[in-house]
Design a protein around this motif. Structure first.
Motif, PDB file in Angstrom:
ATOM      1  N   SER A   1       0.822  -1.206   0.000  1.00  0.00           N
ATOM      2  CA  SER A   1       0.000   0.000   0.000  1.00  0.00           C
ATOM      3  C   SER A   1       0.860   1.261   0.000  1.00  0.00           C
ATOM      4  O   SER A   1       0.456   2.297  -0.528  1.00  0.00           O
ATOM      5  N   THR A   2       2.062   1.162   0.573  1.00  0.00           N
ATOM      6  CA  THR A   2       2.970   2.313   0.570  1.00  0.00           C
ATOM      7  C   THR A   2       3.399   2.666  -0.852  1.00  0.00           C
ATOM      8  O   THR A   2       3.452   3.845  -1.239  1.00  0.00           O
ATOM      9  N   GLU A   3       3.690   1.634  -1.652  1.00  0.00           N
ATOM     10  CA  GLU A   3       4.079   1.882  -3.046  1.00  0.00           C
ATOM     11  C   GLU A   3       2.941   2.544  -3.817  1.00  0.00           C
ATOM     12  O   GLU A   3       3.170   3.446  -4.637  1.00  0.00           O
ATOM     13  N   VAL A   4       1.703   2.120  -3.539  1.00  0.00           N
ATOM     14  CA  VAL A   4       0.539   2.714  -4.210  1.00  0.00           C
ATOM     15  C   VAL A   4       0.419   4.192  -3.866  1.00  0.00           C
ATOM     16  O   VAL A   4       0.178   5.045  -4.733  1.00  0.00           O
ATOM     17  N   GLU A   5       0.582   4.505  -2.594  1.00  0.00           N
ATOM     18  CA  GLU A   5       0.457   5.895  -2.162  1.00  0.00           C
ATOM     19  C   GLU A   5       1.543   6.773  -2.784  1.00  0.00           C
ATOM     20  O   GLU A   5       1.278   7.909  -3.195  1.00  0.00           O
ATOM     21  N   TYR A   6       2.764   6.244  -2.873  1.00  0.00           N
ATOM     22  CA  TYR A   6       3.850   7.025  -3.477  1.00  0.00           C
ATOM     23  C   TYR A   6       3.583   7.283  -4.954  1.00  0.00           C
ATOM     24  O   TYR A   6       3.857   8.374  -5.479  1.00  0.00           O
TER      25      TYR A   6
END
Length: 301
Positions: A265-270
């Motif tokens: 989910s962190t990669e998606v937000e970035y």
């Protein structure tokens, strides 16, 4: 290797020659927002030539030259009419007064605001779908998820692609259609009867299509972004979207599926923040070119 280099060189050369600039809808909304907020007078010109992209010596507006400044009107600029006169000689120019209908969008000026309506375009889409007399609905997507045990291909995929593509232009004035139109366009390669039912529901929803631009005292930009990690159960790709405001006016919005599968989910937000940062950077650059830079740094939420 030589053949590849020559092909690349010819491609670069043709790329620098064959250009056809097209204005972004966000640019149109930005200029209209500035005009409404600052009380500018808007005039519409119809120039009978689509490629006025040559080097021009004249400018339409210019700052007051040194030695000729008006001390009481330091913020004013001079309007140069030589360019318009020259174009009137070389090309047929027709002044249409206040803009009322352009690019398929109807503008209705109100006190301190402006309505942008695509009613004519919407009626044309309904006519093509034979749904002029359809009953409207209040939501573009059904609250219950429809799952078919047997997938039935739609009999006329060309009609589906045509109407789904036409709906994309309605998102110019309707941010609430961005998500659902994005979903419909994901099934253009092989639409099913369920996809066709979803498209017809959107057509019933779009009967009242308009956007209101109200006056804003602030010219600062701020944006909101959100992402849905692995929201599509078929390919596990994520969806991200953002909305950019100039003061209190919504001028840019996007909702689309990411091209690659994110592993967290962190990669998606970035990825989502990278998209909205690029849009805000471009808008700030455009405001600087116009001569109205934001008073404070942009905010991302």
């Amino acid at each position: 290797m030589d053949a590849e280099f020559n092909a690349l060189a010819s491609y670069v050369a043709s790329y620098s020659v064959s250009t056809s600039p097209v204005v972004k809808p966000t640019t149109v909304r930005l200029l209209l927002s500035l005009a409404v907020s600052r009380g500018w007078t808007i005039r519409q010109l119809d120039i009978h030539n689509a490629f006025l992209n040559g080097e021009l010596a004249e400018t339409v507006y210019m700052r007051q030259p040194p030695g000729y400044e008006d001390k009481s009107l330091t913020d004013h600029v001079y309007r140069v009419t030589a360019l318009i006169d020259k174009l009137a000689i070389e090309f047929k120019v027709r002044e249409m007064g206040m803009p009322s209908f352009f690019l398929g969008i109807e503008t209705v000026p109100l006190s301190g605001s402006m309505l942008l309506s695509q009613q004519r375009y919407m009626k044309d889409i309904l006519k093509r779908a034979s749904m002029v007399d359809c009953k409207p609905v209040v939501t573009p997507v059904s609250s219950t998820k429809i799952t078919d045990k047997v997938v039935v291909p739609y009999a006329d995929p060309t009609q589906y692609r045509s109407l789904a593509g036409a709906l994309q232009y309605l998102t110019v004035t309707r941010p609430d259609l961005s998500y659902v139109v994005n979903l419909l366009c994901q099934h253009m390669h092989a639409p099913t009867t369920t996809d066709w039912a979803s498209l017809k529901r959107v057509l019933r929803y779009v009967k009242g299509t308009m956007m209101r631009i109200s006056r804003s005292t602030s010219m600062d930009t701020h944006a909101y972004a959100d992402s849905n990690w692995a929201g599509d159960p078929n390919d596990r790709k994520s969806t991200n979207g953002f909305a950019v405001l100039l003061g209190s006016i919504l001028i840019s919005w996007v909702c689309r599926k990411q091209r690659t599968v994110a592993r967290s989910s962190t990669e998606v937000e970035y990825k989502g923040l990278a998209d909205v940062s690029a849009e805000v950077t471009w808008l700030v650059s455009l405001l600087h070119e116009i001569g109205i830079p934001p008073a404070s740094p942009s905010r991302l939420c």
